[in-house]
Scaffold this motif. Structure first.
Motif, PDB file in Angstrom:
ATOM      1  N   LEU A  85       0.822  -1.203   0.000  1.00 22.20           N
ATOM      2  CA  LEU A  85       0.000   0.000   0.000  1.00 22.20           C
ATOM      3  C   LEU A  85       0.863   1.263   0.000  1.00 22.20           C
ATOM      4  O   LEU A  85       0.588   2.228  -0.728  1.00 22.20           O
ATOM      5  CB  LEU A  85      -0.872  -0.027   1.252  1.00 22.20           C
TER       6      LEU A  85
ATOM      7  N   ALA B  18       2.369   1.777  -3.422  1.00 23.91           N
ATOM      8  CA  ALA B  18       1.372   2.260  -4.368  1.00 23.91           C
ATOM      9  C   ALA B  18       1.000   3.711  -4.070  1.00 23.91           C
ATOM     10  O   ALA B  18       0.824   4.518  -4.984  1.00 23.91           O
ATOM     11  CB  ALA B  18       0.134   1.369  -4.321  1.00 23.91           C
ATOM     12  N   SER B  19       0.917   4.049  -2.793  1.00 20.14           N
ATOM     13  CA  SER B  19       0.560   5.416  -2.424  1.00 20.14           C
ATOM     14  C   SER B  19       1.623   6.393  -2.901  1.00 20.14           C
ATOM     15  O   SER B  19       1.310   7.455  -3.445  1.00 20.14           O
ATOM     16  CB  SER B  19       0.428   5.543  -0.908  1.00 20.14           C
ATOM     17  N   LEU B  20       2.896   6.046  -2.699  1.00 20.19           N
ATOM     18  CA  LEU B  20       3.972   6.921  -3.145  1.00 20.19           C
ATOM     19  C   LEU B  20       3.948   7.062  -4.665  1.00 20.19           C
ATOM     20  O   LEU B  20       4.146   8.149  -5.197  1.00 20.19           O
ATOM     21  CB  LEU B  20       5.326   6.386  -2.696  1.00 20.19           C
TER      22      LEU B  20
ATOM     23  N   PHE C  43       1.406   6.855  -6.434  1.00 18.56           N
ATOM     24  CA  PHE C  43       0.222   7.642  -6.761  1.00 18.56           C
ATOM     25  C   PHE C  43       0.465   9.133  -6.612  1.00 18.56           C
ATOM     26  O   PHE C  43      -0.059   9.936  -7.364  1.00 18.56           O
ATOM     27  CB  PHE C  43      -0.938   7.200  -5.871  1.00 18.56           C
ATOM     28  N   VAL C  44       1.278   9.542  -5.629  1.00 21.59           N
ATOM     29  CA  VAL C  44       1.584  10.967  -5.493  1.00 21.59           C
ATOM     30  C   VAL C  44       2.887  11.308  -6.231  1.00 21.59           C
ATOM     31  O   VAL C  44       3.475  12.360  -6.020  1.00 21.59           O
ATOM     32  CB  VAL C  44       1.640  11.460  -4.031  1.00 21.59           C
ATOM     33  N   TYR C  45       3.344  10.381  -7.067  1.00 15.57           N
ATOM     34  CA  TYR C  45       4.445  10.646  -7.982  1.00 15.57           C
ATOM     35  C   TYR C  45       5.804  10.754  -7.328  1.00 15.57           C
ATOM     36  O   TYR C  45       6.728  11.310  -7.899  1.00 15.57           O
ATOM     37  CB  TYR C  45       4.191  11.933  -8.790  1.00 15.57           C
TER      38      TYR C  45
ATOM     39  N   GLY D 290       0.574   1.964  -8.276  1.00 14.61           N
ATOM     40  CA  GLY D 290       0.059   3.306  -7.972  1.00 14.61           C
ATOM     41  C   GLY D 290       0.362   4.276  -9.101  1.00 14.61           C
ATOM     42  O   GLY D 290      -0.473   5.095  -9.495  1.00 14.61           O
TER      43      GLY D 290
ATOM     44  N   PHE E  66      -5.180   7.454 -15.444  1.00  9.00           N
ATOM     45  CA  PHE E  66      -6.367   8.186 -15.028  1.00  9.00           C
ATOM     46  C   PHE E  66      -6.967   9.076 -16.122  1.00  9.00           C
ATOM     47  O   PHE E  66      -8.188   9.092 -16.307  1.00  9.00           O
ATOM     48  CB  PHE E  66      -6.061   9.018 -13.778  1.00  9.00           C
TER      49      PHE E  66
ATOM     50  N   TYR F 131      -9.729   7.575 -18.456  1.00  9.41           N
ATOM     51  CA  TYR F 131     -10.801   6.815 -17.808  1.00  9.41           C
ATOM     52  C   TYR F 131     -12.027   6.635 -18.679  1.00  9.41           C
ATOM     53  O   TYR F 131     -12.707   5.628 -18.616  1.00  9.41           O
ATOM     54  CB  TYR F 131     -11.190   7.487 -16.490  1.00  9.41           C
TER      55      TYR F 131
ATOM     56  N   LEU G  85      -7.713   1.672 -16.458  1.00  9.89           N
ATOM     57  CA  LEU G  85      -7.617   2.251 -15.112  1.00  9.89           C
ATOM     58  C   LEU G  85      -8.031   1.220 -14.069  1.00  9.89           C
ATOM     59  O   LEU G  85      -7.473   1.155 -12.980  1.00  9.89           O
ATOM     60  CB  LEU G  85      -8.502   3.494 -15.020  1.00  9.89           C
TER      61      LEU G  85
ATOM     62  N   LEU H 238      -6.072  -0.594 -10.118  1.00  9.98           N
ATOM     63  CA  LEU H 238      -6.891  -0.349  -8.927  1.00  9.98           C
ATOM     64  C   LEU H 238      -7.405  -1.661  -8.343  1.00  9.98           C
ATOM     65  O   LEU H 238      -7.317  -1.899  -7.136  1.00  9.98           O
ATOM     66  CB  LEU H 238      -8.058   0.583  -9.258  1.00  9.98           C
TER      67      LEU H 238
ATOM     68  N   ILE I 170      -4.495  -3.726  -6.756  1.00 11.89           N
ATOM     69  CA  ILE I 170      -4.054  -3.233  -5.441  1.00 11.89           C
ATOM     70  C   ILE I 170      -5.036  -3.712  -4.366  1.00 11.89           C
ATOM     71  O   ILE I 170      -4.643  -4.241  -3.326  1.00 11.89           O
ATOM     72  CB  ILE I 170      -3.982  -1.685  -5.402  1.00 11.89           C
ATOM     73  N   ALA I 171      -6.333  -3.520  -4.652  1.00 13.22           N
ATOM     74  CA  ALA I 171      -7.339  -3.915  -3.665  1.00 13.22           C
ATOM     75  C   ALA I 171      -7.268  -5.419  -3.395  1.00 13.22           C
ATOM     76  O   ALA I 171      -7.341  -5.855  -2.247  1.00 13.22           O
ATOM     77  CB  ALA I 171      -8.734  -3.525  -4.151  1.00 13.22           C
TER      78      ALA I 171
ATOM     79  N   VAL J  14      -4.181  -6.256  -1.162  1.00 13.33           N
ATOM     80  CA  VAL J  14      -4.379  -5.861   0.231  1.00 13.33           C
ATOM     81  C   VAL J  14      -5.396  -6.790   0.896  1.00 13.33           C
ATOM     82  O   VAL J  14      -5.201  -7.264   2.019  1.00 13.33           O
ATOM     83  CB  VAL J  14      -4.851  -4.394   0.314  1.00 13.33           C
TER      84      VAL J  14
ATOM     85  N   ALA K 286     -10.060  -3.052   2.441  1.00  9.73           N
ATOM     86  CA  ALA K 286      -9.019  -3.543   1.533  1.00  9.73           C
ATOM     87  C   ALA K 286      -8.751  -2.554   0.400  1.00  9.73           C
ATOM     88  O   ALA K 286      -7.729  -2.627  -0.256  1.00  9.73           O
ATOM     89  CB  ALA K 286      -9.420  -4.892   0.961  1.00  9.73           C
ATOM     90  N   ILE K 287      -9.698  -1.649   0.174  1.00 10.31           N
ATOM     91  CA  ILE K 287      -9.498  -0.678  -0.903  1.00 10.31           C
ATOM     92  C   ILE K 287      -8.711   0.502  -0.358  1.00 10.31           C
ATOM     93  O   ILE K 287      -9.157   1.153   0.579  1.00 10.31           O
ATOM     94  CB  ILE K 287     -10.853  -0.182  -1.443  1.00 10.31           C
ATOM     95  N   PRO K 288      -7.525   0.777  -0.934  1.00 14.07           N
ATOM     96  CA  PRO K 288      -6.748   1.911  -0.437  1.00 14.07           C
ATOM     97  C   PRO K 288      -7.547   3.200  -0.550  1.00 14.07           C
ATOM     98  O   PRO K 288      -8.380   3.339  -1.452  1.00 14.07           O
ATOM     99  CB  PRO K 288      -5.544   1.959  -1.365  1.00 14.07           C
TER     100      PRO K 288
ATOM    101  N   PHE L  73      -6.890   6.093  -1.614  1.00 13.22           N
ATOM    102  CA  PHE L  73      -6.856   6.865  -2.854  1.00 13.22           C
ATOM    103  C   PHE L  73      -7.654   6.197  -3.971  1.00 13.22           C
ATOM    104  O   PHE L  73      -8.135   6.866  -4.877  1.00 13.22           O
ATOM    105  CB  PHE L  73      -5.413   7.171  -3.294  1.00 13.22           C
ATOM    106  N   VAL L  74      -7.821   4.881  -3.871  1.00 13.77           N
ATOM    107  CA  VAL L  74      -8.649   4.202  -4.872  1.00 13.77           C
ATOM    108  C   VAL L  74     -10.117   4.587  -4.669  1.00 13.77           C
ATOM    109  O   VAL L  74     -10.844   4.857  -5.633  1.00 13.77           O
ATOM    110  CB  VAL L  74      -8.467   2.674  -4.806  1.00 13.77           C
TER     111      VAL L  74
ATOM    112  N   MET M 135      -2.637  11.292   0.773  1.00 11.04           N
ATOM    113  CA  MET M 135      -3.163  10.794  -0.502  1.00 11.04           C
ATOM    114  C   MET M 135      -4.354  11.626  -0.967  1.00 11.04           C
ATOM    115  O   MET M 135      -4.448  12.020  -2.122  1.00 11.04           O
ATOM    116  CB  MET M 135      -3.655   9.351  -0.342  1.00 11.04           C
TER     117      MET M 135
ATOM    118  N   SER N 291      -3.546  15.115  -2.142  1.00 13.46           N
ATOM    119  CA  SER N 291      -2.903  15.118  -3.456  1.00 13.46           C
ATOM    120  C   SER N 291      -3.923  14.869  -4.555  1.00 13.46           C
ATOM    121  O   SER N 291      -3.888  15.507  -5.601  1.00 13.46           O
ATOM    122  CB  SER N 291      -1.815  14.051  -3.533  1.00 13.46           C
TER     123      SER N 291
END
Lengths: 260, 310
Positions: free
Chosen positions: A201, A204-206, A208-210, A221, A228, A231, A238, A242, A245-246, A249, B145-147, B149-150, B252, B255
């Motif tokens: 996570l 992916a988060s990092l 996502f914020v580039y 991410g 995006f 879409y 897209l 997503l 990742i889900a 996790v 389970a869904i982050p 930002f998703v 997140m 951003s």
């Protein structure tokens, strides 16, 4: 260790994703950066099973690599932080007060900052570096194992069973295996499963914020932000990072069994 | 309590020193000539030449000895002198204050909405039991389970782009606050509704609760007199912990929605290598983290004085 049904489901989910990643990396004829500008945003077909992205790159290859990268980071972080945290946790109790206090100072420094901020600061030192991410995440995560292991070990060290084991002259390693490991193993395992989810996570988060792994490498991410803008023309693109990742996790959460 | 405050004060000092040192190392260890990089971020990649770099080097005193520079750095920090942004040239302290206000607003709104979702659903689960309980349990696990930002991306796609009910990003009006705060709230509520449910279930099963029913109080009276306070103890403590951990989610969400908060500022500054802003934002987050932790501890101590701090 026997697994419950939900843990089996989680394990199979993760193994399935891993298998997809390994097969994709070895069997796909396209590389992750190979562009084909004549075939951009192509829906899934027989050439490109998952379609192509906005540069005509094969999504199958990119997804396989991205999942592999996530697993590699997750597993590396979990193994490193679990080993380090558990070893130091047991040491803190066993080696006496001095060592315990010294470790407590280190732990307090790390706990004083939110984990993601530490990781972000490290990411700023060397942007896009997999190894810096790995070091930063492991550095944040070992504290959890340390605290839990230390608390449990404190009880076990005092137990009559461990003490008689000591008096009978068994070595440290034997005592650890016989008394301490069985006591800490379930907690370490649960923490490890959540740790895997968190590592993936965070990466992916990092992305996502580039500030995570940089293009043209494939990272889940990062792919989410890259895809995006498309879409409406290509929602299936897209959706891929997503959903994955889900799923990853979710798989780790199921594997952990207990609630967070 | 005194020991607790002392411990937290120590932690606060650690945060300042830790962030200060880390950002100093960061500044020194970035590859390439710092002066050129700063010049590039100021004047644009195409307008960089040795003249511009020399100007920057002179202005920021980049020729000092590392230890001397470190000393300057820390003493400046202790006086809350965070310097100016390398990109915009504006004082960092001002932008940090501005960002902190926006983050607080978003965090508070998120927590409030999550409370509005979690408490009724949690109580309902505990009260009605299965099958509703199982359904809600499954739903919470799935959302967890869904982050975050998703969830945010899905919200943008549906409510902003597809239906156009809310603005995609930005700030300023109430409508801008809706999507980011609901996103945060949803991911928070997915965890806290289980906490409410567990606390409520435990209270409903307790002997004193059953007894008050037996002695003839109505369901509502029982709940009002014997339920609320007992359920509140673990629930309030947990909301406090969530508020602290929200710092991660907020990076997140800010951003994604271009919300001008501290997380957005930090991510942006890292991308632009704007070290004074990185330092200021990280410092603010660290300080907020310690202060909130302290407040949560004090609150828990006040609600349930039996729980002695370790």
């Amino acid at each position: 260790m026997t697994l419950r049904t939900s843990q089996w489901v989680g394990l199979s989910l993760l193994l399935g994703l891993l298998l997809f990643s390994l097969l994709g990396i070895t069997l796909s004829p396209y590389s992750i950066s190979q562009q084909d500008l004549n075939a951009i945003l192509v829906p899934p077909n027989s050439d490109h099973w998952l379609g192509t992205d906005h540069f005509g790159r094969s999504m199958l290859s990119r997804m396989a690599h991205a999942i592999g990268l996530s697993f590699a980071l997750g597993i590396l972080c979990v193994v490193t932080s679990a080993f380090l945290g558990a070893a130091l946790g047991v040491t803190a109790v066993w080696a006496g007060k001095r060592v315990d206090q010294a470790l407590a100072i280190v732990v307090n420094i790390l706990l004083a900052l939110p984990g993601l901020v530490i990781v972000l600061l490290f990411a700023a030192i060397a942007p896009g570096s997999f190894w810096v991410l790995y070091i930063a995440i492991s550095l944040v995560q070992w504290v959890e194992y340390f605290r839990v292991t230390r608390a449990i070990t404190q009880g076990v060290i005092q137990s009559p069973a461990r003490q008689s084991s000591n008096m009978m002259g068994f070595g440290i390693w034997y005592q650890f295996r016989r008394h301490i490991w069985p006591a800490i193993a379930p907690s370490v395992f649960t923490l490890a499963a959540f740790g895997g989810a968190n590592a993936i996570l965070t990466m992916a988060s990092l992305g996502f914020v580039y500030v995570g792994i940089q293009p043209p490498l494939a990272e889940l991410g990062l792919m989410a932000v890259e895809l995006f803008p498309f879409y409406s023309e290509a929602p299936w693109l897209l959706a891929q990072p997503l959903v994955v990742i889900a799923l990853m996790v979710f798989g780790f959460h199921l594997l952990a069994g207990k609630r967070a | 309590m005194k020991a607790l405050l002392l411990k937290r004060l120590l932690q606060l000092i650690t945060v300042v020193w830790g962030v200060g040192t880390l950002t100093f190392v960061l500044m020194r260890s970035l590859p390439g000539d710092m002066a050129y990089r700063i010049a590039a971020s100021r004047y644009g990649q195409d307008n960089v030449n040795s003249e511009a770099a020399a100007l920057v080097r002179e202005e920021l005193g980049l020729n000092q000895h590392p230890l001397e520079a470190y000393w300057h750095w820390l003493t400046d920090l202790l006086q809350f002198n965070l310097g100016n942004s390398m990109v915009s040239g504006l004082p960092v302290i001002e932008s940090v204050q501005h960002m902190l206000g926006h983050s607080m607003l978003l965090a508070f709104a998120g927590l409030m909405v999550s409370i509005l979702i979690a408490i009724p659903l949690g109580l309902l689960s505990a009260w009605r039991g299965n099958p509703l309980d199982s359904v809600l349990m499954g739903l919470s696990s799935a959302i967890r389970a869904i982050p975050v930002f998703v969830i945010g991306v899905l919200f943008v796609l549906l409510f902003a782009l597809h239906w156009g009910w809310f603005p995609v990003a930005g700030y300023g009006s109430f409508a801008h606050l809706v999507l980011p705060s609901v996103t945060l709230a949803l991911s928070l509520a997915a965890v806290s509704n289980r906490v409410v449910r567990d606390a409520a279930k435990q209270t409903f099963r307790a002997a004193f609760y059953q007894f008050s029913k037996v002695k003839g109080l109505s369901a509502w009276q029982t709940f009002h007199r014997h339920g609320v306070r007992n359920i509140a103890v673990p629930v309030v403590a947990f909301f406090g912990i969530q508020l602290v951990s929200m710092i991660e989610g907020i990076v997140m969400i800010e951003s994604l929605f271009s919300w001008p908060g501290i997380g957005h500022g930090l991510a942006h500054a890292i991308f632009a290598r704007d070290i004074p802003v990185i330092q200021g934002a990280a410092l603010a987050m660290g300080v907020v983290f310690v202060v909130l932790n302290t407040l949560v501890d004090l609150l828990c101590l006040w609600i349930d004085p039996r729980g002695v701090e370790q």
